[in-house]
Scaffold this active site. Structure first.
Site, PDB file in Angstrom:
ATOM      1  N   SER A 111      -6.933  -1.659   8.927  1.00  0.00           N
ATOM      2  CA  SER A 111      -6.815  -0.667   9.995  1.00  0.00           C
ATOM      3  C   SER A 111      -8.147  -0.558  10.719  1.00  0.00           C
ATOM      4  O   SER A 111      -9.202  -0.469  10.099  1.00  0.00           O
ATOM      5  CB  SER A 111      -6.365   0.686   9.434  1.00  0.00           C
ATOM      6  N   ASP A 134      -1.965   6.260   5.232  1.00  0.00           N
ATOM      7  CA  ASP A 134      -0.857   6.270   4.276  1.00  0.00           C
ATOM      8  C   ASP A 134       0.468   6.001   4.993  1.00  0.00           C
ATOM      9  O   ASP A 134       1.359   5.337   4.458  1.00  0.00           O
ATOM     10  CB  ASP A 134      -0.799   7.616   3.555  1.00  0.00           C
TER      11      ASP A 134
END
Length: 316
Positions: A226, A258
């Site tokens: 990410s 998440d």
């Protein structure tokens, strides 16, 4: 194609995420709160919660402090998440996020969690053993609390892989470094965690790609990195793509990573291509970023986000 199955998440160090909004937050000064909310969380709890929102059967385990379990138990009941947490003495930690909507900053204050005993660890291993019988996917997520050896994730990974399970690992530091030797199915570091793992800065997109590919070469099937506003990199043994989201109004960063893990698992279970995995994972992260606390946007909104995400294949 991976078939539809139950998913278990393991969260050793969960937290109650307390979000407080303070306009023009200034360190060292008196600050006044506009609003606040508390959400049961911790990385694995968030992953399971998001997967439940996406329509999957989820189970949760790890450690919860006995003195403040009700907020978690309410969530588990609301989302039909099977509760296999081990209760230990003390309180589950509270993490504070200071949201300054005027300066567009978010400040994290993370507390330590209660330390489990050797017996608590033994009890948790029994819970995991029981979950193996009817769960095909496992998520090992978050930091290790005080008293838990660094090699805990590695040992659990080895056990679950020997049982033929898909294991996704989302942690950092020594816990991540130690567990890589067991080659989890997928990992999801952010740039800072990847740099920490490698012990060097990554200053270009190509360096990030090469770093992710080096981990795939060690036996990890999927590496997801990410990269904030620059999107996310998805690398397998045969292809690599970068998914870039459109500009959005970020309300909270609670659980965004998440949500990306949850979206990836959902996409793999559905048999999506890597490009579509990237779209759903990134859309799910967007769906968390635009909500207050670890919540997802509505399904139709996620579908709209998927259409707006730019996915680029990496050649060479």
């Amino acid at each position: 194609m991976v078939q539809l199955s139950n998913i278990a998440t393991i969260t050793l160090n969960p937290a109650i995420d307390k979000s407080v909004a303070i306009p023009n937050f200034t360190a060292g000064e008196v600050n006044r709160v506009n609003w606040e909310q508390s959400d049961p969380g911790g990385k694995g709890v968030n992953v399971a919660s998001f997967l439940a929102d996406l329509g999957f059967n989820t189970s949760v385990t790890g450690f919860l402090g006995m003195e403040n379990t009700s907020i978690f138990e309410k969530l588990f009941h609301q989302k039909n998440m099977a509760d296999s947490f081990v209760r230990i003495p003390g309180k589950t930690r509270v993490n504070v996020k200071i949201i300054d909507e005027l300066q567009k900053t978010i400040t994290d204050i993370n507390y330590p969690g209660p330390a489990p005993t050797e017996q608590d660890l033994t009890d948790l291993k029994k819970k995991i053993h029981n979950l193996v019988f009817d769960h095909d996917w496992f998520v090992l997520s978050g930091s290790l609390p005080n008293g838990v050896p660094t090699e805990f994730y590695s040992a659990v990974l080895k056990y679950l892989k020997a049982a033929g399970k898909y294991v996704v690992l989302d942690t950092s530091g020594d816990a991540l470094r130690d567990a890589l030797g067991e080659a989890p199915y997928a990992i999801k570091p952010n740039i800072a965690e990847l740099e920490e793992l490698l012990g060097r800065s990554l200053t270009s997109e190509q360096e990030v790609i090469e770093a992710a590919r080096s981990l795939v070469n060690q036996g990890i099937e999927y590496v997801i990195v990410s990269m904030g506003k620059q999107g996310a990199l998805f690398v397998s043994g045969t292809e690599s793509v970068i998914a870039v989201p459109p500009p959005i109004d970020v309300k909270s960063t609670v659980g965004a990573g998440d949500a990306m893990v949850a979206g990836f698992i959902a996409a793999k279970i559905k048999g999506f291509s890597l490009e579509d995995c990237a779209r759903l994972s990134t859309a799910t992260a967007m769906g968390a970023l635009t909500q207050l606390g670890p919540k997802l946007a509505e399904t139709q909104v996620l579908e709209s986000y998927m259409q707006q995400i730019s996915v680029r294949k990496i050649v060479g």
